[in-house]
Design an enzyme around this catalytic site. Structure first.
Site, PDB file in Angstrom:
ATOM      1  N   SER A 245     -46.879  37.876  -8.480  1.00  0.00           N
ATOM      2  CA  SER A 245     -45.540  37.721  -7.914  1.00  0.00           C
ATOM      3  C   SER A 245     -44.821  39.039  -8.055  1.00  0.00           C
ATOM      4  CB  SER A 245     -44.777  36.632  -8.640  1.00  0.00           C
ATOM      5  OG  SER A 245     -44.222  37.176  -9.814  1.00  0.00           O
ATOM      6  N   LYS A 246     -43.858  39.229  -7.150  1.00  0.00           N
ATOM      7  CA  LYS A 246     -43.190  40.522  -7.132  1.00  0.00           C
ATOM      8  C   LYS A 246     -42.353  40.752  -8.382  1.00  0.00           C
ATOM      9  CE  LYS A 246     -39.931  38.536  -3.891  1.00  0.00           C
ATOM     10  NZ  LYS A 246     -39.683  38.404  -2.498  1.00  0.00           N
ATOM     11  N   ARG A 247     -42.156  39.708  -9.169  1.00  0.00           N
ATOM     12  CA  ARG A 247     -41.416  39.901 -10.419  1.00  0.00           C
ATOM     13  C   ARG A 247     -42.221  40.724 -11.421  1.00  0.00           C
ATOM     14  NH1 ARG A 247     -36.862  38.060  -9.853  1.00  0.00           N
ATOM     15  NH2 ARG A 247     -36.563  36.367  -8.385  1.00  0.00           N
TER      16      ARG A 247
ATOM     17  N   ARG B  40     -36.676  47.872 -10.948  1.00  0.00           N
ATOM     18  CA  ARG B  40     -37.275  46.919 -11.883  1.00  0.00           C
ATOM     19  C   ARG B  40     -37.725  47.604 -13.171  1.00  0.00           C
ATOM     20  NH1 ARG B  40     -40.867  43.737  -8.478  1.00  0.00           N
ATOM     21  NH2 ARG B  40     -42.003  45.677  -8.631  1.00  0.00           N
TER      22      ARG B  40
END
Ligand code: GLU
Length: 485
Positions: free
Chosen positions: A252-254, A473
């Site tokens: 997931s992009k997280r 991020r």
């Protein structure tokens, strides 16, 4: 039987590595069997699908070298290949099932369904539609439709018996029909659901093998029931294991970049990307005693491929491993001249320079100031410390949620250009009550590593969404770590 396979992405976001992974297996299978590989765009959820995202899917798949034989842009004998252009077909097939008594209109209001669900949850029993409209008198149903009462169309699922899903990689999976909901086929806005559109299209496009991600396996009994209701032959189903992060959670992009654009901009070579994705669920056959083969060409893969060698263990998409493989391609397959050509293709293309030079044009006294001023456009992660990110009048504790919600907004922004970026950042100031200078400085430092840069929107535009997101991020990680220390 001629082999026809497809991928059917929904254009709702950035082009995903998972689409390339499933696409690659489909493409290789089709090539090996002398079949056709089809790209179908599943855009029936009009509120979430965008033309920008569709265009990015084409670009990204072409970049990674997975070209389709039939699709919305190149046509073919089974078109149209975009579901939004096939609405009449779905309505017609749904009506066919209603006429045969295999589907029925349901007038239950969203309120009734919500109450039903709450009651079912309280009772801790089965969750699903209770069949309230299943046995409505057809004459009454038609009268209600005629006066414009909203309705959906549901499949009349047998209450008895079982439905068996056969998957090439698994033992048959049996589902008790009474556990399966009377699924909605056509929504109240007249659009088909994924299930109906997907099955109708796979049938009409004569898809022989449905090779897709494991996340769709729970939908497959519904699809099997639809094939049975229509009296159509089922394709062969083959569900591939999902890509995982190194901690085994679903990619997931997280946790990691999942957009193909990020990897292209980071200078991963398409052949290395292809090779790495191929290694996810499949392994190159080697003789006993031989070492596993990590590196192989697309042609070698086509020659050696078989679906039977796909294994179901959760394949890990590890950026460090991908970079290592990419390094081997750079060193083993390219001369310095070859690499220079590759650099010029994307990272150092004229197009890119044409975006960057205007940004610093008026900020130099000497040309040798140019490179240091633009280096952050070309580098990977930056070396930024939490302290560098602290706004003058705010604490790192205050910065953390503001940065986190900004990243969510960046995720959702599809149109990556100056105006929407400016709106996004200004809107974020308004929403959080932060002054622009308190927000813009940490953002600037997070994404460029510098206090002074060209204009913020211009810089972010040229930097690209993926790199911006990745750097924000990484900055957030540092801020979090400092706040927990
Ligand atoms: N539209 C689905 C997706 O977004 C297609 C799934 C399938 O291949 O059936 O992946």
């Amino acid at each position: 039987m001629s082999v026809r396979v497809r991928i059917a992405p929904s254009p709702t976001g950035d082009p995903h590595i998972g689409t390339a992974y499933i696409g690659l297996i489909n493409k290789v299978f089709a090539m090996q069997k002398g079949g056709r590989f089809i790209l179908r765009i599943e855009d029936t959820d009009q509120s979430r699908c965008t033309p920008t995202s569709e265009a990015m899917i084409y670009d990204a798949l072409r970049w990674v070298g997975i070209q389709w034989d039939e699709g919305p842009d190149c046509g073919g004998d089974y078109g149209p290949y975009r579901q939004s252009e096939r609405s009449e077909l779905y309505a017609q097939y749904a009506q066919q099932l209603v006429d045969a008594g295999k589907a029925y209109p349901c007038f239950c209001t969203p309120e009734r369904l919500a109450t039903l669900r709450t009651e079912q949850m309280k009772a801790k029993g089965w969750l699903g539609y209770d069949g309230h409209c299943r046995d409505l008198d057809p004459v009454e149903a038609r009268a209600r439709m005629a006066v414009g009462e909203p309705y959906v169309i549901r499949l009349r699922v047998d209450r008895e018996g079982t439905t068996v899903v056969r998957d090439l990689l698994r033992d048959p999976i049996e589902f008790a029909n009474k556990e399966v909901d009377d699924q909605v086929l056509v929504k109240s806005d007249g659009f088909p659901t994924y299930h109906l559109a997907n099955v109708v299209d796979d049938h009409l496009m004569e898809i022989s093998h449905v090779i897709r991600g494991e996340e769709w396996i729970t939908s497959t009994p519904k699809h099997v029931m639809l094939y049975e209701a229509f009296g159509w032959k089922q394709p062969v189903f083959c569900h591939l294991p999902l890509l995982r992060n190194p901690d085994k959670s679903k990619v997931s992009k997280r946790k990691n970049p999942v957009s193909l654009n990020y990897y292209r901009d980071a200078g991963i070579l398409p052949e290395a990307m292809r090779n790495y994705l191929a290694r996810m669920a499949w392994s190159f056959p080697v003789e006993e005693g031989e070492e596993t083969r990590e590196k192989f060409s697309f042609e070698e893969m086509v020659a050696a491929f078989s679906l039977e060698r796909v294994t179901l263990g959760g394949p890990v998409f590890d950026v460090a491993k991908l970079s290592w493989l990419n390094g081997r391609y750079i060193r083993e397959d390219h001369s310095p001249e070859g690499i220079w050509e590759r650099l010029k293709e994307h990272l150092l293309s004229d197009e890119r320079w044409a975006q960057i030079v205007p940004l610093v044009h008026e900020r130099m006294d000497r040309l040798d100031e140019f490179m240091p001023q633009v280096a952050y456009f070309f580098s990977g992660d930056l070396d930024v410390e939490a302290e560098d990110l602290k706004p003058k009048k705010k604490s790192l504790e205050e910065l953390e949620p503001v940065l986190a919600s900004l990243i969510d907004k960046v995720d959702q922004l599809m149109e990556w250009s100056e105006e929407p970026i400016e709106q996004l950042l200004r809107g974020h100031c308004e929403e959080t009550g932060w002054k622009p200078r308190d927000l813009f400085m940490p953002v600037r430092i997070a994404v460029t590593g510098r206090k002074a840069t060209p204009g913020m929107w211009e810089t972010l535009t040229v930097l690209g969404k993926e790199r911006t997101r990745r750097r924000l991020r990484e900055a957030l990680k540092k801020v979090k770590a400092a706040n927990r220390a």
